[in-house]
Design a protein around this motif. Structure first.
Motif: not given
Ligand SMILES: *Cc1c(COP(=O)(O)O)cnc(C)c1O
Length: 360
Positions: A124-128, A157-160
């Motif tokens: 969702s936006g961490m790009h890992r 998902t995971h938060l950056a």
């Protein structure tokens, strides 16, 4: 003489309750990857019995737990990497994250002894790791159509940047994920410790606390203690020498610190060979006899020096705490330009472990 890591087992259950108090409606994966952040995976697992499930990073870690007789629901956050790991996941009844098309392909081709439970991981936006939002519907369908995938696929998902309450990246990630989830009937999991502590909207059906279970906060500028967590690990040692030096004496390797006056200097038996950060600068606090004294000079492999001007009566054998009870690991980490996670994971093999409060 060297340091001991005292592990307060009762603090684990307390911290788990605190995580639940932040997210009362959520079920909990207690994250015990990387040897439970250096605390001992097999040691801590029984004391996290109040969690709904456990989570590790890798299949190997999960297999180790199963072989030790731990029979609880168990999620592998990085999923399986090849067919052999997928076989192990099926054999040991592991839940796996699925985050790329290679895994879908392995799942499609591999005959399994039983279906595996999957969490579809979304970037969702961490790009890992994770499928891009536009690819999620197809991946979801592939999992749903696969008889080797157990029913009830989740979305994860995971938060950056959840450690910073002012960072707009987190609301953006939450909004992307929330919009995506509307298309599917699925349990969701978003929050690590920082998400749990700082972002109510991130709590969802399942939370994934890690560092907070060990008593540290991952929020910037806030210690675990300040939000009611108790440190699990206290790294402690002793004063092994007390010396008196005249003004102008250089202390330790490189003579980077010089005595500004005639003064007592102590030597504590702990160094980077034990996992104390070599980059901790002069001024980093230790607790000697329960009171702060500053580190001076460079940290050696087995020892470090402390300024004893505030405790001229200190003697060889006096107890020193490097982090833990009364001295947040977060504070030491910040001084050394790192995070508590790295301090905990970096405690070395030679450090003795002492367990306390293990009786309920
Ligand atoms: C390590 C990890 C966690 C736990 O993170 P903390 O910051 O320690 O709470 C949660 N989710 C995933 C995917 C992780 O890799």
């Amino acid at each position: 003489m060297g340091p001991t890591a005292r592990i307060d087992l009762s603090a684990l259950g307390h911290n788990l309750q605190q995580a639940r108090a932040f997210a009362p409606g959520s079920r909990v994966y207690a994250v015990i990857k990387a040897n439970a952040y250096g605390h001992g995976m097999l040691r801590v697992a029984p004391f996290l019995a109040g969690a709904d499930a456990l989570a590790v990073a890798r299949v190997d870690e999960a297999v180790q737990l199963r072989q030790a007789g731990i029979d609880r629901p168990l999620l592998v956050l990085e999923g399986f990497f090849d067919a052999a790991e997928l076989d192990a996941a099926a054999h040991y009844r592991l839940e796996v994250a699925v985050m790329q098309s290679e895994q879908l392909e392995i799942l499609r081709q591999r005959p399994l002894t039983r279906p595996v439970a999957c969490w579809l991981k979304v970037d969702s936006g961490m790009h890992r790791l994770g499928f891009q939002p536009a690819a999620v519907a197809a991946a979801w369908q592939a999992l749903r159509d696969n008889p080797m995938v157990a029913g009830g696929v989740g979305l994860m998902t995971h938060l950056a940047s959840a450690d910073d309450p002012d960072d707009p990246a987190t609301p953006a990630q939450l909004s992307t994920f929330r919009q995506l989830c509307r298309q599917f009937e699925a349990p969701r999991s978003i929050a690590n410790s920082a998400g749990i502590i700082g972002w109510p909207e991130a709590r969802a059906e399942w939370i994934r606390p890690g560092i907070m279970l060990y008593g540290a906060s991952s929020m910037l500028g806030q210690s675990g203690e300040q939000i009611g967590l108790r440190p699990v690990m206290t790294l402690q040692s002793r004063l092994i020498a007390v010396n008196h030096f005249p003004k102008g004496s250089p202390i330790g390797y490189g003579g980077s610190w010089v005595c500004p006056e005639d003064m007592p200097v102590g030597v504590v038996a702990a160094g980077y060979g034990d996992g104390y950060p070599r980059h901790a600068p002069s001024g980093t606090p230790l607790l000697l006899n329960g009171r702060r004294v500053p580190l001076i000079g460079r940290v050696s492999m087995d020892m470090l020096n402390v300024d004893l001007r505030s405790q001229p009566q200190a003697r060889v054998g006096d107890p020193a705490i490097l982090w833990g009870q009364g001295l947040p690991a977060e504070e030491i980490a910040a001084r050394a330009g790192t995070i508590a996670y790295e301090l905990f994971c970096g405690v070395t093999q030679r450090v003795r472990i002492e367990e306390i409060n293990g009786q309920g």
